[in-house]
Design an enzyme around this catalytic site. Structure first.
Site, PDB file in Angstrom:
ATOM      1  N   PHE A   6       0.851  -1.189   0.000  1.00  0.00           N
ATOM      2  CA  PHE A   6       0.000   0.000   0.000  1.00  0.00           C
ATOM      3  C   PHE A   6       0.887   1.239   0.000  1.00  0.00           C
ATOM      4  CE2 PHE A   6      -3.982  -1.936   2.280  1.00  0.00           C
ATOM      5  CZ  PHE A   6      -4.214  -2.725   1.159  1.00  0.00           C
ATOM      6  N   SER A   7       0.315   2.360  -0.364  1.00  0.00           N
ATOM      7  CA  SER A   7       1.116   3.584  -0.320  1.00  0.00           C
ATOM      8  C   SER A   7       1.623   3.840   1.092  1.00  0.00           C
ATOM      9  CB  SER A   7       0.317   4.775  -0.841  1.00  0.00           C
ATOM     10  OG  SER A   7      -0.887   4.952  -0.109  1.00  0.00           O
ATOM     11  N   GLU A   8       0.811   3.519   2.113  1.00  0.00           N
ATOM     12  CA  GLU A   8       1.262   3.582   3.500  1.00  0.00           C
ATOM     13  C   GLU A   8       0.633   2.471   4.327  1.00  0.00           C
ATOM     14  OE1 GLU A   8       2.000   7.791   2.172  1.00  0.00           O
ATOM     15  OE2 GLU A   8       0.066   6.797   2.389  1.00  0.00           O
ATOM     16  N   THR A   9       1.421   2.016   5.297  1.00  0.00           N
ATOM     17  CA  THR A   9       0.971   1.087   6.328  1.00  0.00           C
ATOM     18  C   THR A   9       1.325   1.717   7.668  1.00  0.00           C
ATOM     19  OG1 THR A   9       1.307  -0.864   4.933  1.00  0.00           O
ATOM     20  CG2 THR A   9       1.294  -1.227   7.307  1.00  0.00           C
ATOM     21  N   HIS A  33      -3.727  10.619   4.859  1.00  0.00           N
ATOM     22  CA  HIS A  33      -4.722   9.543   4.904  1.00  0.00           C
ATOM     23  C   HIS A  33      -4.372   8.497   5.967  1.00  0.00           C
ATOM     24  CE1 HIS A  33      -2.708   6.373   2.420  1.00  0.00           C
ATOM     25  NE2 HIS A  33      -3.731   5.602   2.736  1.00  0.00           N
TER      26      HIS A  33
END
Length: 278
Positions: free
Chosen positions: A45-48, A77
């Site tokens: 994912f773009s961020e975790t 987000h």
């Protein structure tokens, strides 16, 4: 190896699969940095994010934010999605007014407006004008003439954003960046929407790193764009931004300035809930 509560949250949408997904691992204080980075790379994912007990007395929880290749001091987000997951797991804020998140840039307030969450935009780490050489590099990266850029500003609140304003939504949606040449930083692009659109601005976010990509809906960028656009008189005190159109998403970001503070809000929806072994 231990089991951890786990959520996948779609952020900046009330409709599953139309926003920006976030992976959230709870009670991550027993995990080392290598495991955190490896899991973020695995989710892709773009961020975790990883939730931990706070070390600041005012904070309700602490979060560490990872992309597939690095840790970020702040991102938008992940802030809303982590707060949503923390509340869903039974988190009880110390204050009735806001949830207080501790992260790499310090303490970030998150307010609740019904089911919608909004975070207080942190101060910029870097702002100000963009020099001519940097503008030329941005134009080359975006594959547009330099004179298509109506305005530009450094808007770095952690990830390293530089932002440019184009003349129309059509110009923005037509962009086909040269990701291999994306310089000098992650680039945010904003343009006004035509009359009759539900949003006042359309936004796109182009990101360097492992597998350079376009981010579907970007809270940190919209936070710094709000500070710039409202502060410069280019946007009203309250507006709605659309993002993700070029990727088949329908993100909606609510931006407003109240008593000098810019707030960035959006809906969140739980898509996956369970456990993960790490």
């Amino acid at each position: 190896m231990s089991l951890h509560r786990y959520h996948e949250i779609d952020v900046f949408t009330a409709t599953p699969l139309k926003g920006n997904p976030l992976a959230v691992v709870h009670e991550a204080d027993g995990l080392d940095d290598a495991t955190l980075q490896a899991f973020a790379r695995w989710t892709n994912f773009s961020e975790t994010t990883f939730l931990l007990p706070p070390t600041e007395p005012q904070a309700d929880y602490r979060v560490r934010i990872f992309t597939p290749d690095r840790e970020l001091p702040f991102a938008g987000h992940p802030t809303l999605g982590s707060c949503h997951a923390w509340l869903a797991a039974g988190g009880r804020p110390k204050s009735a007014d806001a949830v207080v998140q501790q992260c790499g840039v310090g303490l970030v307030r998150v307010r609740r407006d019904g089911t919608r969450l909004a975070f207080a935009a942190p101060k910029l780490l870097r702002g100000g004008a963009v020099d001519a050489a940097t503008l030329a590099s941005i134009a080359r990266s975006l594959r547009i003439p330099a004179d298509a850029i109506r305005a530009a500003q450094w808007v770095d609140n952690g990830p390293g954003w530089v932002a440019v304003l184009l003349g129309s939504r059509d110009e923005l949606l037509a962009l086909k960046p040269d990701f291999a040449a994306l310089e000098p930083a992650d680039i945010g692009v904003v343009a006004p929407c035509p009359p009759g659109h539900d949003a006042q601005f359309e936004v796109r976010a182009f990101i360097r790193g492992v597998g350079p990509t376009e981010d579907p809906v970007t809270g940190s960028l919209n936070a710094s764009l709000g500070q710039w656009l409202i502060g410069a008189g280019l946007a009203p005190e309250r507006y709605l931004a659309a993002q993700g159109t070029a990727l088949g998403r329908a993100g909606r970001v609510h931006v407003e300035r109240v008593d000098g503070q810019v707030w960035v809000g959006g809906d969140c929806v739980e898509v996956v809930a369970g456990q993960v072994a790490l």
